[in-house]
Enzyme design. Structure first.
Site: not given
Ligand code: NAI
Length: 251
Positions: A13, A16, A145, A158, A160, A162, A191
Site C-alpha cells: 500500500g 501514497r 495504530s 479499526y 480490533a 490494529k 498522521i
Molecule cells: P492512506 O489511506 O493514505 O494509505 C493507505 C494505502 O493502503 C493506500 O495507498 C491504499 O491504496 C492502500 N491499500 C488499501 N487497501 C489495500 C489492499 N487491500 N492492498 C494493498 N494496498 C491497499 O493511509 P495512511 O494514513 O498512509 O495509512 C497507512 C497505514 O498506517 C494504514 O495501515 C493505517 O491504518 C496506518 N495508520 C495511519 C494513521 C494516520 O493517522 N494516518 C494512524 C495510525 C495508523
C-alpha cells in the site's frame, strides 16, 4: 555504507501516504523496493513512485496486488523473489478505515476492515517468512495504530484489527526469534494523510490537537524514520515491540 545497502524491502500500500514515505526513506538508505498498490486509480501514482525510487539509485518495482487476498499475496511474494532474489524486510502498511458506531456498523464494513488490515498481515507474513528462514534473517514491521491500544468510539473494527496486529506481531516474534527474524509493530498517532484528512480542519482538529502533548499532527516521514530503525541492524536486539509514534498521545 548506507543502513540498508543491498537489502530488499517490500512495502504494501505504498502509492501514497505513510507507505510512500516509507518506500522513499528505505530507498534513500539503500534498499531495493518492491511495493504494492491495489486500485487502477493509483496506477499513475505508483508508476511515478517507481521512477522516483529508481532515481535514488536502487532497484524498484510497483506491483498491483490486493494484500487482503491470500493467493494474490503468494503470487506477489513469488514474483518479488524471482525479480529481486530475496526479501530482507517486509513492511505491512496497507490499511483502511470504515468508521461507524457499532449500532450502525454493517457486517460488510467489519469484514472489509478486518480483511485489509489484519488478514493482510497474516497473508504477507506467511509468505515472507519462508525466504527469511532460509536466509536466517529478516525484519517484519506491521503498521498498527494508537487506536489499537486505546480504542476509540466509532472505530471498533479499526481498533480490533490494529489490536489484532499487536497480538500477531508478538506471537511471530516468539515463533521466529530463534531464526533471527524480528517482528515489530509501529503504532502511529494522528498522521497527516488522506486517511485522516477529515480530522485535519475545524473543531475535530482542535479537539485532537489538545490531546497531543507535542501539539501537532505527525508526518509520514516521522513514521518512515521509525520504520528505517526497525528495518535496519540499528534495532538488531528489538523484537516483539510496539513503538508508539504519536506525539505523546498515549501517555
Ligand atoms: P492512506 O489511506 O493514505 O494509505 C493507505 C494505502 O493502503 C493506500 O495507498 C491504499 O491504496 C492502500 N491499500 C488499501 N487497501 C489495500 C489492499 N487491500 N492492498 C494493498 N494496498 C491497499 O493511509 P495512511 O494514513 O498512509 O495509512 C497507512 C497505514 O498506517 C494504514 O495501515 C493505517 O491504518 C496506518 N495508520 C495511519 C494513521 C494516520 O493517522 N494516518 C494512524 C495510525 C495508523
Amino acid at each position: 555504507m548506507k543502513l540498508l545497502d543491498n537489502k530488499v524491502a517490500i512495502v504494501t500500500g505504498a502509492a501514497r501516504g505513510i507507505g510512500e514515505a516509507i518506500a522513499v526513506k528505505l530507498a534513500e538508505h539503500g534498499a531495493h523496493i518492491a511495493f504494492t498498490y491495489v486500485s487502477d486509480s493509483s496506477a499513475d501514482k505508483a508508476a511515478a513512485l517507481e521512477q522516483k525510487l529508481v532515481s535514488l539509485g536502487v532497484k524498484a518495482k510497483a506491483y498491483k496486488s490486493n494484500a487482503a487476498d491470500f493467493a494474490a499475496s503468494e503470487t506477489f511474494v513469488n514474483d518479488v523473489l524471482k525479480e529481486f532474489g530475496n526479501i530482507d524486510v517486509c513492511v505491512n502498511n496497507a490499511g483502511i478505515s470504515k468508521d461507524n458506531l457499532l449500532l450502525r456498523m454493517s457486517q460488510e464494513q467489519w469484514d472489509d476492515v478486518m480483511n485489509v488490515n489484519l488478514k493482510s498481515v497474516f497473508n504477507m507474513t506467511k509468505q515472507v517468512i519462508r525466504p527469511m528462514m532460509k536466509a536466517k534473517k529478516g525484519s517484519i514491521i506491521n503498521m498498527s495504530s494508537i487506536i489499537g491500544i486505546r480504542g476509540n468510539a466509532g472505530q471498533s473494527s479499526y481498533a480490533a484489527s490494529k489490536a489484532g496486529i499487536i497480538g500477531f506481531t508478538k506471537s511471530i516474534a516468539h515463533e521466529l526469534g530463534s531464526r533471527n527474524i524480528r517482528c515489530n509493530a509501529i503504532a502511529p498517532g494522528f498522521i497527516e494523510t488522506d486517511m485522516t484528512h477529515y480530522l485535519q480542519d475545524g473543531d475535530a482538529s482542535k479537539t485532537f490537537l489538545e490531546k497531543i502533548p507535542l501539539g501537532r499532527f505527525g508526518q509520514g516521514e516521522e513514521i518512515a524514520n521509525t520504520t528505517l530503525f526497525l528495518a535496519s541492524d540499528m534495532s538488531s536486539y528489538v523484537t516483539g515491540q510496539v513503538l508508539s509514534v504519536c506525539g505523546g498521545l498515549n501517555i
